[in-house]
Scaffold this active site. Structure first.
Site, PDB file in Angstrom:
ATOM      1  N   ASN A 188       0.834  -1.229   0.000  1.00 32.75           N
ATOM      2  CA  ASN A 188       0.000   0.000   0.000  1.00 32.75           C
ATOM      3  C   ASN A 188       0.858   1.265   0.000  1.00 32.75           C
ATOM      4  O   ASN A 188       0.483   2.293   0.559  1.00 32.75           O
ATOM      5  CB  ASN A 188      -0.997   0.001   1.169  1.00 32.75           C
ATOM      6  CG  ASN A 188      -2.102   1.057   1.053  1.00 32.75           C
ATOM      7  OD1 ASN A 188      -2.579   1.570   2.054  1.00 32.75           O
ATOM      8  ND2 ASN A 188      -2.510   1.414  -0.153  1.00 32.75           N
ATOM      9  N   CYS A 221       3.017   1.692  -3.148  1.00 35.83           N
ATOM     10  CA  CYS A 221       3.356   1.915  -4.570  1.00 35.83           C
ATOM     11  C   CYS A 221       2.126   1.803  -5.467  1.00 35.83           C
ATOM     12  O   CYS A 221       1.596   2.811  -5.946  1.00 35.83           O
ATOM     13  CB  CYS A 221       4.422   0.921  -5.042  1.00 35.83           C
ATOM     14  SG  CYS A 221       5.989   1.018  -4.126  1.00 35.83           S
ATOM     15  N   ARG A 222       1.652   0.590  -5.711  1.00 28.32           N
ATOM     16  CA  ARG A 222       0.631   0.390  -6.734  1.00 28.32           C
ATOM     17  C   ARG A 222      -0.761   0.843  -6.327  1.00 28.32           C
ATOM     18  O   ARG A 222      -1.425   1.582  -7.081  1.00 28.32           O
ATOM     19  CB  ARG A 222       0.596  -1.099  -7.144  1.00 28.32           C
ATOM     20  CG  ARG A 222       1.844  -1.529  -7.889  1.00 28.32           C
ATOM     21  CD  ARG A 222       1.935  -3.038  -7.988  1.00 28.32           C
ATOM     22  NE  ARG A 222       2.142  -3.635  -6.671  1.00 28.32           N
ATOM     23  CZ  ARG A 222       2.160  -4.934  -6.411  1.00 28.32           C
ATOM     24  NH1 ARG A 222       1.945  -5.784  -7.411  1.00 28.32           N
ATOM     25  NH2 ARG A 222       2.383  -5.380  -5.201  1.00 28.32           N
TER      26      ARG A 222
HETATM   27  P1  4NP Z   1       3.256  -2.191  -3.422  1.00 26.07           P
HETATM   28  O1  4NP Z   1       4.856  -2.361  -3.475  1.00 26.07           O
HETATM   29  O2  4NP Z   1       2.703  -3.533  -3.027  1.00 26.07           O
HETATM   30  O3  4NP Z   1       2.893  -1.794  -4.802  1.00 26.07           O
HETATM   31  O4  4NP Z   1       2.994  -1.105  -2.383  1.00 26.07           O
HETATM   32  C1  4NP Z   1       5.603  -2.903  -2.441  1.00 26.07           C
HETATM   33  C2  4NP Z   1       5.960  -2.114  -1.367  1.00 26.07           C
HETATM   34  C3  4NP Z   1       6.729  -2.640  -0.364  1.00 26.07           C
HETATM   35  C4  4NP Z   1       7.139  -3.964  -0.410  1.00 26.07           C
HETATM   36  C5  4NP Z   1       6.774  -4.755  -1.488  1.00 26.07           C
HETATM   37  C6  4NP Z   1       5.997  -4.228  -2.498  1.00 26.07           C
HETATM   38  N1  4NP Z   1       7.946  -4.491   0.619  1.00 26.07           N
HETATM   39  O5  4NP Z   1       8.370  -5.659   0.478  1.00 26.07           O
HETATM   40  O6  4NP Z   1       8.213  -3.813   1.606  1.00 26.07           O
END
Ligand code: 4NP
Length: 161
Positions: A14, A16-17
């Protein structure tokens, strides 16, 4: 007409995407005339980044397209979300599987892949950009732009006669 539907965008962290999806979708919603009829939020299946603002790389790429992410803060998906939202839209299949595993029996939300609404994309998952470079964030924004447009079209056909 009051709010008529609600959408929760979900990824892993929560940061990035799904914040990008919320921001882009809110921007398109504002231009669509449907803004008073749709409630939007985002959340992550993971807990590591709860309370954090979006990743600065996501915020920067979004800002270049006039999409504002800065005021969002990460939160984790809860079982109550499956009653509070009509649709829960997963960025990738791992998110989808995690959501399906935690969905309370008989809950209201429809759980789907967000890119099922895309009209031009050649993939059906938004790739995790966290460990990659800036181009990954641009790709994420392009895919989300496409699916947001398709989702607005879908909502318009349902909400407006
Ligand atoms: P998101 O990206 O799922 O698009 O917010 C990520 C943000 C952090 C992590 C992995 C994906 N992480 O491993 O901390």
């Amino acid at each position: 007409m009051a709010e008529t539907t609600s959408i929760l965008f979900v990824c892993l962290g929560n940061i990035c995407r799904s914040p990008t999806a919320q921001g882009m979708f809110e921007k398109q919603l504002a231009a669509s005339g449907l803004v008073d009829h749709v409630r939007v939020d985002s959340a992550g299946t993971g807990e590591w980044h709860v309370g954090h603002p979006p990743d600065p790389r996501a915020t920067e790429v979004a800002a270049e397209q006039g999409v504002e992410l800065g005021s969002q803060r990460a939160r984790q998906v809860t079982p109550a979300d499956f009653e509070a939202f009509d649709r829960i839209l997963a960025m990738d299949r791992a998110n989808l599987a995690d959501l399906q595993a935690m969905a309370p029996e008989g809950s209201r939300a429809r759980v789907e892949l967000f890119l099922s609404y895309a009209r031009h994309a050649d993939v059906d998952e938004v790739p995790d950009p966290y460990y990659g470079g800036a181009s990954g964030f641009s790709r994420v924004l392009d895919l989300i732009n496409d699916a947001s447009d398709g989702l607005i079209r879908d909502l318009r056909s349902r909400l407006v006669e």
